[in-house]
Motif scaffolding. Structure first.
Motif, PDB file in Angstrom:
ATOM      1  N   THR A  13      -4.336 -15.363  -4.936  1.00 30.64           N
ATOM      2  CA  THR A  13      -4.299 -14.303  -3.915  1.00 30.64           C
ATOM      3  C   THR A  13      -4.660 -12.965  -4.557  1.00 30.64           C
ATOM      4  O   THR A  13      -4.416 -12.746  -5.741  1.00 30.64           O
ATOM      5  CB  THR A  13      -2.915 -14.203  -3.243  1.00 30.64           C
ATOM      6  N   GLY A  14      -5.255 -12.093  -3.754  1.00 31.11           N
ATOM      7  CA  GLY A  14      -5.768 -10.846  -4.326  1.00 31.11           C
ATOM      8  C   GLY A  14      -6.840 -11.158  -5.357  1.00 31.11           C
ATOM      9  O   GLY A  14      -7.002 -10.442  -6.347  1.00 31.11           O
ATOM     10  N   GLY A  15      -7.608 -12.214  -5.084  1.00 32.42           N
ATOM     11  CA  GLY A  15      -8.532 -12.755  -6.082  1.00 32.42           C
ATOM     12  C   GLY A  15      -9.880 -12.072  -6.153  1.00 32.42           C
ATOM     13  O   GLY A  15     -10.739 -12.519  -6.913  1.00 32.42           O
ATOM     14  N   ALA A  16     -10.069 -11.001  -5.385  1.00 32.16           N
ATOM     15  CA  ALA A  16     -11.382 -10.358  -5.381  1.00 32.16           C
ATOM     16  C   ALA A  16     -11.382  -9.019  -6.095  1.00 32.16           C
ATOM     17  O   ALA A  16     -12.368  -8.281  -6.029  1.00 32.16           O
ATOM     18  CB  ALA A  16     -11.858 -10.182  -3.940  1.00 32.16           C
ATOM     19  N   VAL A  37      -8.531 -15.646  -2.453  1.00 30.31           N
ATOM     20  CA  VAL A  37      -8.041 -15.059  -1.198  1.00 30.31           C
ATOM     21  C   VAL A  37      -8.003 -13.551  -1.332  1.00 30.31           C
ATOM     22  O   VAL A  37      -7.554 -13.030  -2.359  1.00 30.31           O
ATOM     23  CB  VAL A  37      -6.602 -15.568  -0.922  1.00 30.31           C
ATOM     24  N   ASP A  38      -8.452 -12.854  -0.324  1.00 23.20           N
ATOM     25  CA  ASP A  38      -8.287 -11.393  -0.321  1.00 23.20           C
ATOM     26  C   ASP A  38      -8.387 -10.903   1.118  1.00 23.20           C
ATOM     27  O   ASP A  38      -8.875 -11.616   1.993  1.00 23.20           O
ATOM     28  CB  ASP A  38      -9.353 -10.711  -1.182  1.00 23.20           C
ATOM     29  N   MET A  39      -7.907  -9.672   1.348  1.00 21.28           N
ATOM     30  CA  MET A  39      -8.013  -9.120   2.699  1.00 21.28           C
ATOM     31  C   MET A  39      -9.144  -8.100   2.801  1.00 21.28           C
ATOM     32  O   MET A  39      -9.329  -7.503   3.868  1.00 21.28           O
ATOM     33  CB  MET A  39      -6.684  -8.513   3.155  1.00 21.28           C
ATOM     34  N   LEU A  62     -10.802 -15.041   3.561  1.00 15.21           N
ATOM     35  CA  LEU A  62     -10.362 -13.725   4.021  1.00 15.21           C
ATOM     36  C   LEU A  62      -9.029 -13.893   4.743  1.00 15.21           C
ATOM     37  O   LEU A  62      -8.934 -14.685   5.695  1.00 15.21           O
ATOM     38  CB  LEU A  62     -11.416 -13.144   4.967  1.00 15.21           C
ATOM     39  N   GLY A  63      -8.025 -13.202   4.306  1.00 20.33           N
ATOM     40  CA  GLY A  63      -6.731 -13.340   4.974  1.00 20.33           C
ATOM     41  C   GLY A  63      -5.690 -12.432   4.357  1.00 20.33           C
ATOM     42  O   GLY A  63      -5.892 -11.832   3.298  1.00 20.33           O
ATOM     43  N   ASN A  64      -4.570 -12.363   5.062  1.00 23.49           N
ATOM     44  CA  ASN A  64      -3.472 -11.492   4.673  1.00 23.49           C
ATOM     45  C   ASN A  64      -2.282 -12.372   4.272  1.00 23.49           C
ATOM     46  O   ASN A  64      -1.837 -13.220   5.072  1.00 23.49           O
ATOM     47  CB  ASN A  64      -3.094 -10.600   5.874  1.00 23.49           C
TER      48      ASN A  64
END
Ligand SMILES: NC(=O)c1ccc[n+]([C@@H]2O[C@H](COP(=O)([O-])OP(=O)(O)OC[C@H]3O[C@@H](n4cnc5c(N)ncnc54)[C@H](O)[C@@H]3O)[C@@H](O)[C@H]2O)c1
Length: 257
Positions: A13-16, A37-39, A62-64
């Motif tokens: 998560t927060g992978g970008a 995953v990132d928003m 893409l997600g929260n």
């Protein structure tokens, strides 16, 4: 040291951006398939462009992490695209502008706790049954120096990261016998977008307060994200087979002062 992740599937998560992106790059370089995953869509697009030659190893999502529906979709992306889930890196996080409790809005408290603590809870709850069914799994939670002390951030961020450490230890205790290792990393200062890229940008005052604490400690410097990726990938690797429930500071000695 290079670890072998051939055949392993990871979700970061927060992978970008920042630490998470460094972890994605390192895991793919070592043979893993990864769901990043990132928003922030543009960051995911940029990551996919950078990894175009290894697109068979990367899925972006893409997600929260605060949304249960999004979390379900993140984990289902791993199982539908790659067939399993071996490694979960709960890395997405936001800061709180070094806000002390007396000045903290309920909205900021809820937001920081939702991303930094509820997110790792939701992802772990969804991933663990898959890992249990597989007979093994590794979870690495990215906590912070602020999970170890009271002077590294504001009240919400500090409470959230202390919570992440409690979640880590309990997960390690509860699921260790079922083959799941859960550990946490506590970074010191790292050169990333967290100070500029979130909805709650630290004010200049917030940053100067944190940097004042950091600079007061012997030998402190700002790390490159890849230095944290090295620690996180170690904890996710087979080589860390006897490491469970560890809270590992990677802070150039900050927590030793
Ligand atoms: N940079 C530091 O100095 C430092 C120090 C200690 C701990 N940490 C922790 O490291 C982790 C990674 O932070 P970073 O420094 O690489 O920051 P970063 O801002 O560069 O990267 C974090 C990424 O997470 C994403 N994100 C934020 N909220 C999200 C949400 N609700 N759902 C999905 N994605 C979301 C952001 O879009 C961003 O791309 C965080 O948990 C942070 O608390 C960072």
């Amino acid at each position: 040291m290079a670890y072998t992740f051939n055949g392993k599937v990871a979700l970061v998560t927060g992978g970008a951006s920042g630490i998470g992106k460094a972890v994605v790059l390192e895991l793919i370089a070592q043979g893993a398939s990864v769901v990043a995953v990132d928003m922030v869509e543009e960051r995911l697009t940029q990551l996919a462009a950078e990894l175009q030659s290894q697109s068979d190893k990367l899925a972006t999502c893409l997600g929260n992490v605060t949304s249960e529906a999004d979390v379900d979709r993140m984990v289902e992306t791993a199982t539908s695209r790659f067939g399993r889930l071996d490694i979960l890196v709960n890395n997405a996080g936001i800061m709180d502008a070094m806000t002390p409790v007396g000045e903290l809005s309920t909205e900021l408290w809820n937001r920081v706790l939702a991303v930094n603590l509820t997110g790792p809870f939701l992802l772990s709850r969804k991933a663990i049954p898959i890992m249990v069914a597989q007979g093994e799994g590794r979870i690495v939670n990215v906590a912070s120096e602020a999970g170890l002390r009271g002077s590294a951030a504001g009240a919400a961020y500090t409470a959230s990261k202390h919570g992440v450490i409690g979640l880590t230890k309990n997960t390690a205790f509860m699921y260790g016998p079922q083959g799941i290792r859960c550990n946490a990393v506590c970074p010191g200062g790292v050169e990333t977008n967290i100070g500029i890229g979130g909805d709650y940008n630290p004010t200049a005052l917030g940053i100067s307060r944190v940097m004042g604490v950091l600079q007061a400690t012997a030998g402190s410097r700002i790390a490159k994200p890849v230095e944290l990726a090295a620690v996180i990938t170690f904890l996710a690797s087979d080589e860390a087979s006897f490491v469970n429930g560890a809270i590992l500071a990677a802070d150039n000695g900050w927590s030793a002062v």
